[in-house]
Structure formats: structure tokens, C-alpha cells
Design an enzyme around this catalytic site. Structure first.
Site, PDB file in Angstrom:
ATOM      1  N   PRO A   1      49.429  33.461  39.152  1.00 59.92           N
ATOM      2  CA  PRO A   1      48.471  32.637  38.892  1.00 59.92           C
ATOM      3  C   PRO A   1      47.271  32.785  40.024  1.00 59.92           C
ATOM      4  CG  PRO A   1      49.909  31.581  40.282  1.00 59.92           C
ATOM      5  CD  PRO A   1      50.427  32.822  40.074  1.00 59.92           C
ATOM      6  N   GLY A   2      45.775  32.805  39.424  1.00 63.29           N
ATOM      7  CA  GLY A   2      44.537  32.807  40.235  1.00 63.29           C
ATOM      8  C   GLY A   2      44.018  31.291  40.161  1.00 63.29           C
TER       9      GLY A   2
ATOM     10  N   ARG B   1      29.686  32.574  36.162  1.00 63.32           N
ATOM     11  CA  ARG B   1      30.407  32.423  35.156  1.00 63.32           C
ATOM     12  C   ARG B   1      29.798  31.986  33.820  1.00 63.32           C
ATOM     13  NH1 ARG B   1      34.078  29.333  34.859  1.00 63.32           N
ATOM     14  NH2 ARG B   1      35.505  30.746  33.707  1.00 63.32           N
TER      15      ARG B   1
ATOM     16  N   CYS C   1      15.342  35.620  38.327  1.00 68.01           N
ATOM     17  CA  CYS C   1      14.168  36.042  37.318  1.00 68.01           C
ATOM     18  C   CYS C   1      14.790  36.489  35.997  1.00 68.01           C
ATOM     19  CB  CYS C   1      13.230  37.064  37.796  1.00 68.01           C
ATOM     20  SG  CYS C   1      12.396  36.407  39.316  1.00 68.01           S
TER      21      CYS C   1
HETATM   22  N1  LLP Z   1      47.195  38.853  36.641  1.00 70.69           N
HETATM   23  C1  LLP Z   1      46.419  39.765  36.110  1.00 70.69           C
HETATM   24  C2  LLP Z   1      46.918  41.165  35.679  1.00 70.69           C
HETATM   25  C3  LLP Z   1      45.069  39.593  35.984  1.00 70.69           C
HETATM   26  O1  LLP Z   1      44.338  40.430  35.251  1.00 70.69           O
HETATM   27  C4  LLP Z   1      44.510  38.090  36.342  1.00 70.69           C
HETATM   28  C5  LLP Z   1      43.122  37.936  35.999  1.00 70.69           C
HETATM   29  C6  LLP Z   1      45.526  37.170  36.988  1.00 70.69           C
HETATM   30  C7  LLP Z   1      47.011  38.025  36.995  1.00 70.69           C
HETATM   31  C8  LLP Z   1      45.190  35.982  37.111  1.00 70.69           C
HETATM   32  O2  LLP Z   1      44.603  35.389  36.129  1.00 70.69           O
HETATM   33  P1  LLP Z   1      44.388  33.582  36.030  1.00 70.69           P
HETATM   34  O3  LLP Z   1      45.593  32.708  36.579  1.00 70.69           O
HETATM   35  O4  LLP Z   1      43.268  33.549  37.466  1.00 70.69           O
HETATM   36  O5  LLP Z   1      43.760  33.350  34.742  1.00 70.69           O
HETATM   37  N2  LLP Z   1      36.312  36.305  35.609  1.00 70.69           N
HETATM   38  C9  LLP Z   1      36.787  35.563  34.664  1.00 70.69           C
HETATM   39  C10 LLP Z   1      38.426  35.586  34.933  1.00 70.69           C
HETATM   40  C11 LLP Z   1      39.048  37.087  34.950  1.00 70.69           C
HETATM   41  C12 LLP Z   1      40.412  37.181  34.949  1.00 70.69           C
HETATM   42  C13 LLP Z   1      40.920  38.674  35.283  1.00 70.69           C
HETATM   43  N3  LLP Z   1      42.418  38.632  35.472  1.00 70.69           N
HETATM   44  C14 LLP Z   1      36.531  34.125  34.825  1.00 70.69           C
HETATM   45  O6  LLP Z   1      35.569  33.776  35.653  1.00 70.69           O
HETATM   46  O7  LLP Z   1      36.811  33.435  33.958  1.00 70.69           O
END
Ligand code: LLP
Length: 421
Positions: free
Chosen positions: A279-280, A317, A349
Site C-alpha cells: 500500500p502507498g 495530481r 504559466c
Molecule cells: N506497488 C506497485 C508495483 C506500484 O506500482 C504502486 C503504485 C504501488 C504498489 C502503490 O500503489 P497505491 O497503494 O499507492 O495505489 N501518481 C499516481 C499514482 C501512481 C501509482 C504508481 N504505482 C497518483 O497520483 O494517483
């Protein structure tokens, strides 16, 4: 929620601290403000969901937010880390993460970064044919056998913005199941270099339906059975990250970490597997607001604008994905305040420079505070210095205290990159 309006004085608070007080004491520039307690609560929710699934690994996806102090805090709670570059690995090691709880992911890992990962004994996800061969090279160069997982694309539609969908059949990430036999055969031919310990998938990000995870998990168990039949002792199922959060603040009922883990719990237990999750966003997004000051209000044609000092440089975002993040004023509206629909924009800009569109808000005074909610994930970590807006400082509320976690970048920092000035 850690940021909420007081029913008594109408001001926005972070835990027990008035955000206006933080603005008065912080540097006069846009900044990120976190709640340490909310980070703890989010992590505990995952820990609780994983009870009974012994030796599971929560690998926090460092890309979501790489503030060292936040990493140290998550590590102290028991977190592992998911890394996508050599520098993220260096930072994780600096923060004290246990390498045996770290997973190195990515579709373009360089040999140099792989060597670093092998030296430290982290898990590596195999992403492609060339990646496999580079991992073998790294193993030989370091003289170590590498614990690897195979990243398989289950081709389940995550029903999210195409930029954050990663597990479909045309994705640049992972391998397709048609190639599974080749990978298993090839891994077998490198017994001194590779130890296949698991299978991995990551469907995408901002997923708000648990059935999507369930569908993918069923396929993954099918692949794991197949891999085991080939004689591999698979220990881990890694279901990636991707759980969404309630960006809209509209009381939608969204899946919790418990709901997510419940979709795989029985199958994990019955297959005698350990679970890895990555999780992120769901660990860090809702712990933070991005704090701006109103520079002025203007109208052009049919549009009203609130111009603030923050922008797409600090928080991209909305511009990049058309993402919605909730916006609120820090102080209560004056009794005679006029409400209108505003686009909240920065000074950069570009017409793509907006933090929110068509938001119903009271007309704010110049200098007053305006926050963008749920800014803990993929905001500061994606900040740039476009228009020479410098990356902002970060603070957190720790109990009653306002603590600076990181200095904002300055013009002097920028000038240090030039030689011979
Ligand atoms: N594992 C892998 C292999 C990933 O590519 C990612 C996120 C995660 C875990 C974590 O995912 P999460 O739980 O955070 O959804 N910049 C974009 C999100 C890009 C996510 C990239 N990969 C945004 O701001 O929505």
C-alpha cells in the site's frame, strides 16, 4: 478524520491544533502538513487486517511519499518498503528498514541498481525477460542467490484512470501468463542465481471496489498452483497496492484494509502462503493537507478564480490526472460572505495549473488559508521546480506540537547546482 472543521469556532483543525496557528508560525510559503497520529492509525488498520496471517509483509510504497521522517515512523511501526529505484532503496536502508521486508519493483531496473538490491538481500520482482537476465548478472556479480517473485499481469480491469492502471494485458509492467512456462523453465536453469519464492501482481491505483482484487487473486492462486506443480516452493503471494481513498469527502462507503485482506484471507491460509501487500496511497494520502495562501480573487468571462500561492508544481495530481482533491478554507466564512463557484488556480504559466475546478466556496480574503485535502500521497513526491517554484517545506502535528520535518527548497539551493559561479 484528522483534518476537520471545529463545530465550535468554525476553523480547520489538524488533530487538536488550529491550522491557522500553524500558518502563523510556519514559513510564509505553501507547505504540507501531516498528522503523525493518522499515519499510525492507518498503519494499525493494516496490521489489524493481517492478524492471523503470520509473517505477512506490509511493504509501504515509498514512491507515494518519501519523507525520511515519515519513513522512519512507518518503519518503527513495523512496516517494510516497496522500492522502484536504487535511490529509494538507499533511502529505505537509511531509514532502517529491514531488507528482508523490502521488495524491489520496476520495469526498468538498471544493472547497477539490481546489484545494490542483491547486495542487501531484498526481494526482487522479475518484470520481463531482460530483467530476469539482469538479475542473474547481478546475482553472479555479487555472488548471492536472489529471492525473486514473478510479476504477472492478471489482466483485470482496475476501473481507474488509464495512467494509473498497470495490470492489464497491454501494460508495460510485468509478464503475461502465456509466457509463464518460459519464465519457469528459465528460472530453473539458474538454480545458483535465482530462488523463486512468490508471485506478484499490481492492478493499478485508486481502486475502490474490492471485487477487483478478488478477481485478480483468484487468477493469481491459479498461477501459483501451476508454479508449484512445476516443483517450485512458493511462499509468498504479493497482491500489490492500489486501494483507493475517499477523495470526494462525500460519505461514500469505500473498502477498508480489512475488506481488502478479507478477499484473500481464506485462500492465503488454505494455500499455506504468506501475504505481501504494497500500500502507498491508503497509508499516507489522508494524513496530509497542502496549505496555501490566497493571493487574490478574479473573474474572467464566466469563470471566477481564486489564485493561491501553491500550484501544479507542488501538487500535480489535478493537472495530470484530472484528479479531484477536496478544497476548503482554513477560517470560517464571514457571516455575509458571498458564495460562488471558483476554479482554484496557482501562479504557474499554464492553463493546466489548477488545484480544483468549479468549487463552491465563500469568497475568501487575500492572505487567508486554503487547503487541498488528502495530499499525503503522490503530491510532495511528485513536486517539481517548474517556474522555479521551490519544493515546499513539510511539517507534522505530533501530539500538541508543530514539528518541521523537512526544509523547503530555496533559490540558494537551486544555484548550488551550477559550477563556477
Ligand atoms: N506497488 C506497485 C508495483 C506500484 O506500482 C504502486 C503504485 C504501488 C504498489 C502503490 O500503489 P497505491 O497503494 O499507492 O495505489 N501518481 C499516481 C499514482 C501512481 C501509482 C504508481 N504505482 C497518483 O497520483 O494517483
Amino acid at each position: 478524520h484528522c483534518f476537520s472543521k471545529s463545530p465550535i469556532d468554525g476553523y480547520l483543525y489538524c488533530e487538536g491544533v488550529k491550522v491557522q496557528d500553524v500558518m502563523d508560525s510556519a514559513e510564509k510559503r505553501p507547505f504540507y502538513l501531516y498528522s503523525k497520529a493518522q499515519i499510525t492509525r492507518n498503519f494499525e488498520a493494516y496490521k489489524e487486517a493481517l492478524e492471523g496471517l503470520d509473517s505477512s509483509i506490509i511493504g509501504y510504497a515509498i514512491k507515494a511519499n518519501n519523507n525520511l521522517k515519515i519513513l522512519q515512523h512507518l518503519r518503527s511501526l513495523g512496516s517494510g518498503a516497496v522500492l522502484v529505484s536504487g535511490n529509494e532503496l538507499r533511502l529505505a536502508l537509511h531509514a532502517g528498514f529491514d531488507p528482508t521486508k523490502c521488495i524491489f519493483n520496476g520495469n526498468g531496473k538498471t544493472l547497477e541498481d539490481l546489484i545494490l538490491a542483491v547486495e542487501h538481500g531484498v526481494f526482487i520482482n522479475i518484470d520481463s525477460e531482460f530483467d530476469l537476465h539482469n538479475i542473474v548478472k547481478a546475482a553472479r556479480s555479487v555472488g548471492k542467490r536472489v529471492p525473486v517473485l514473478l510479476r504477472i499481469n492478471p489482466d483485470v480491469d482496475p476501473q481507474v484512470h488509464s495512467y494509473v492502471a498497470t495490470g492489464n494485458k497491454n501494460s508495460k509492467f510485468g509478464i503475461r501468463n502465456e509466457k509463464l512456462d518460459w519464465f519457469l523453465h528459465t528460472i530453473k536453469s539458474y538454480p545458483a542465481e535465482l530462488k523463486l519464492v512468490g508471485a506478484h501482481c499490481h492492478l493499478g491505483s485508486t481502486i475502490t471496489k474490492v471485487d477487483i482484487f478478488k478477481d485478480a487473486a483468484v487468477l493469481m492462486f491459479h498461477y501459483i498452483d501451476k508454479i508449484r506443480k512445476e516443483g517450485f516452493e512458493i511462499e509468498y503471494l504479493n497482491i500489490g497496492g492500489g486501494l483507493g481513498i475517499d477523495y470526494h469527502h462525500a460519505d461514500a462507503i469505500l473498502p477498508t484494509p480489512m475488506d481488502l485482506i478479507d478477499t484473500v484471507r481464506e485462500l492465503v491460509l488454505s494455500h499455506d502462503l504468506k501475504l505481501i501487500i504494497e500500500p502507498g496511497r491508503s497509508l499516507i494520502a489522508n494524513t496530509c493537507c497542502f496549505i496555501n495562501r490566497v493571493t487574490g480573487v478574479k473573474t474572467n468571462g464566466a469563470k471566477n478564480f481564486i489564485v493561491v500561492d501553491g500550484s501544479m508544481a507542488e501538487l500535480i495530481r489535478p493537472s495530470l490526472y484530472g484528479a479531484y482533491q477536496h478544497i476548503e478554507l482554513v477560517s470560517p466564512p464571514a457571516p455575509d460572505a458571498e458564495y460562488a463557484k471558483f476554479d482554484v488556480v496557482g501562479p504557474v504559466c499554464e492553463s493546466a495549473d489548477f488545484l480544483g475546478k468549479d468549487r463552491e466556496l465563500p469568497t475568501p480574503d487575500e492572505g487567508s488559508g486554503l487547503v487541498v485535502h488528502d495530499a499525503g500521497a503522490y503530491c510532495m513526491s511528485m513536486a517539481s521546480t517548474y517556474n522555479l517554484k521551490m519544493r515546499p517545506p513539510e511539517y507534522w502535528i505530533d501530539g500538541e506540537d508543530i514539528v518541521k520535518l523537512r526544509h523547503g527548497e530555496t533559490f540558494e539551493d537551486y544555484m548550488k547546482f551550477f559550477i563556477g559561479l
